[in-house]
Design an enzyme around this catalytic site. Sequence first.
Site, PDB file in Angstrom:
ATOM      1  N   TRP A 200       0.759  -1.469   0.172  1.00 38.27           N
ATOM      2  CA  TRP A 200       0.236   0.368   0.335  1.00 38.27           C
ATOM      3  C   TRP A 200       0.776   1.013  -0.138  1.00 38.27           C
ATOM      4  O   TRP A 200       0.465   2.411  -1.008  1.00 38.27           O
ATOM      5  CB  TRP A 200      -0.652   0.128   0.816  1.00 38.27           C
TER       6      TRP A 200
ATOM      7  N   ASP B   4      -2.219   6.735   6.515  1.00 38.36           N
ATOM      8  CA  ASP B   4      -3.263   5.847   6.091  1.00 38.36           C
ATOM      9  C   ASP B   4      -3.504   4.225   7.017  1.00 38.36           C
ATOM     10  O   ASP B   4      -2.606   3.938   7.355  1.00 38.36           O
ATOM     11  CB  ASP B   4      -2.605   4.646   4.727  1.00 38.36           C
TER      12      ASP B   4
ATOM     13  N   LYS C  79     -12.255  -2.152   5.562  1.00 39.55           N
ATOM     14  CA  LYS C  79     -11.970  -2.640   6.210  1.00 39.55           C
ATOM     15  C   LYS C  79     -12.328  -2.819   6.931  1.00 39.55           C
ATOM     16  O   LYS C  79     -13.039  -3.868   7.547  1.00 39.55           O
ATOM     17  CB  LYS C  79     -10.408  -2.309   5.290  1.00 39.55           C
TER      18      LYS C  79
END
Lengths: 365, 365
Positions: B102, B176, B200
Amino acid sequence: MLKRPFNFSAGPAALPEAVLQRAADEMLDWHGSGMSVMEMSHRGKEFISIYEAAERDLRELLAVPSQFRILFMQGGGLGENAVVPMNLSRGGAVDVVVTGSWSKKSLKEAQRYCNAQAAASNEVSRHTALPATSQWRLRSNAAYVHVCSNETIDGVEMHTLPDLAALGCAAPLVVDASSHILSRSVDWSRVGLLFAGAQKNIGPAGVTIVIVREDLIGHALAICPSAFDYQCVADNQSMYNTPPTYGIYIAGLVFQWLKAEGGVAEMDRRAQAKADLLYHTLDHSGGFYANRVAHDARSRMNVPFFLADETLNDAFLAGAKEAGLLQLKGHKSVGGMRASIYNAMPLEGVQALVNYMQDFARRHG
Amino acid sequence: MLKRPFNFSAGPAALPEAVLQRAADEMLDWHGSGMSVMEMSHRGKEFISIYEAAERDLRELLAVPSQFRILFMQGGGLGENAVVPMNLSRGGAVDVVVTGSWSKKSLKEAQRYCNAQAAASNEVSRHTALPATSQWRLRSNAAYVHVCSNETIDGVEMHTLPDLAALGCAAPLVVDASSHILSRSVDWSRVGLLFAGAQKNIGPAGVTIVIVREDLIGHALAICPSAFDYQCVADNQSMYNTPPTYGIYIAGLVFQWLKAEGGVAEMDRRAQAKADLLYHTLDHSGGFYANRVAHDARSRMNVPFFLADETLNDAFLAGAKEAGLLQLKGHKSVGGMRASIYNAMPLEGVQALVNYMQDFARRHG
């Protein structure tokens, strides 16, 4: 369960009751999968099947030719106001036909990315009439021409899409069809790209549909975010970033409902009947109510109207709510009332509105 | 209704059953309004009350200080990879700590808008260990430093946020936190901006949460789309463009559920218990299973693991599904298995997984 009221919201807007009922029934367990649609990986076979059915049904409903790609994106119409010029303008000239609040916003946002100009404007009529295509000033070097084919706030609709080729213009046409998509057929030979936020005539806010001719994909500006680059979205079947899965599922249920009801041709017929009834009532109210839009430009989806005596506005809205007629207040920029009568609104709902309006006029006239 | 299976999807992911049940119950009529939440105008008092409650509950759950704004946006984490540099970089230097797939994507996307560099990378360990903060090469002119505090794919988690000031760096920290938000408290004194895709550890895909310190708002690049300019979003209470209303409603129900269950402190305790159980099982499987992440960097949310004999992968997954344990297949870039055990996963689900794993190992060991 009691009878549900009729909801005239401009968007997010009413959904078919059958769709909501099915969504409720499937909330904890979609088709024996043991999962809610909200809980599915977007890469799993269950969601892929939902996604593919939604795309296939939309393509069938609108008879989208094979050289067009269907993308499910995020950001809404206001997002597309930037995303379209980032993808299609190549930083060059863009002509925008201003017909109301939405196309005006599109022009302003496009000017941040390219040399965007108003090719025509109905500002002088306060957005109540469509500028004649013969008066559009289209530039020969325009990368595209942008129109909003139904202005949600102003209640102005293009009943046919402009034929740019017949106007001597070779640029592709970009159509913001957010608030009347699926209420009539689309002549794709006139279209380069059509987009729509789903929350008006489809259902769930947060889903943006982009239908784009393949040759227009792949020319994004360097500063276009990957998640909004049509090439990246198309190459990844709308799953470069996680798509708004539940909204796509609901849109898919709406598409199934539309097919079962008779498709776009039937929606077209119903839209005409509903609009005829409502405009007839407005025009024959002895001046108690008025719609100010030129007859040939009147929207079949969004009908703004005014009471001659605006001191009665609050009483009109309160009585409407009591009669089970919701969200009729006009947009703050226009005032008065607005009845949005999208595909999910049955004729029965417009009849109930008309009955209430006539009764209210009798009592206060 | 039969017992629901346990869903280990990395995202979109499992939701609390109580939340789904309530959403189903309210689908056709929210609190006597006669409308589904999906059908409400985002400007009406009903949805405004839902929105304000969601924001208030999130602020309470994460103890967000008043100088931070909470924005509900669209586009997901991959969208924010562009939106953050468009808003915060001012086109200057940005340092990104690469700890997995990510943050690597975040670096690549940021490079399109500014002079973004890797301040550190764990690529040499194949994203299985965290680079020591003492080795981070932070530039004195960095507009911000970006970290991904939990790498969903690689299963690497920062158990404390870096203290940039202690490292002699005055730049704000961008976090993040998509895949572990609300599983532990946040030390806001170390944070400039924190974002999370909701799909998520909150629920519905299509909602992106951005929590940003006020002084970092208002410096967007000229090419930042209005709909993604934090100033524009903040000035309009996240309603410049139509927000993903239904997703915000579901997120709000999750926040209420979290509060009722004991809040973030309780989720933190449960996350530790679930992770301890699963890692203990992996580490004591006699080599039948393995997790390759350094112990101090192991994620409590996403646990990738491998069978020593990978020819058993298909049998493992098929048996798991039969036992009511869903979506355990690892990410395609890593392979093997992955169990995502977010807030909505009860300890009972991890216990069921561990029982199955031990039984499978006995039968095939």
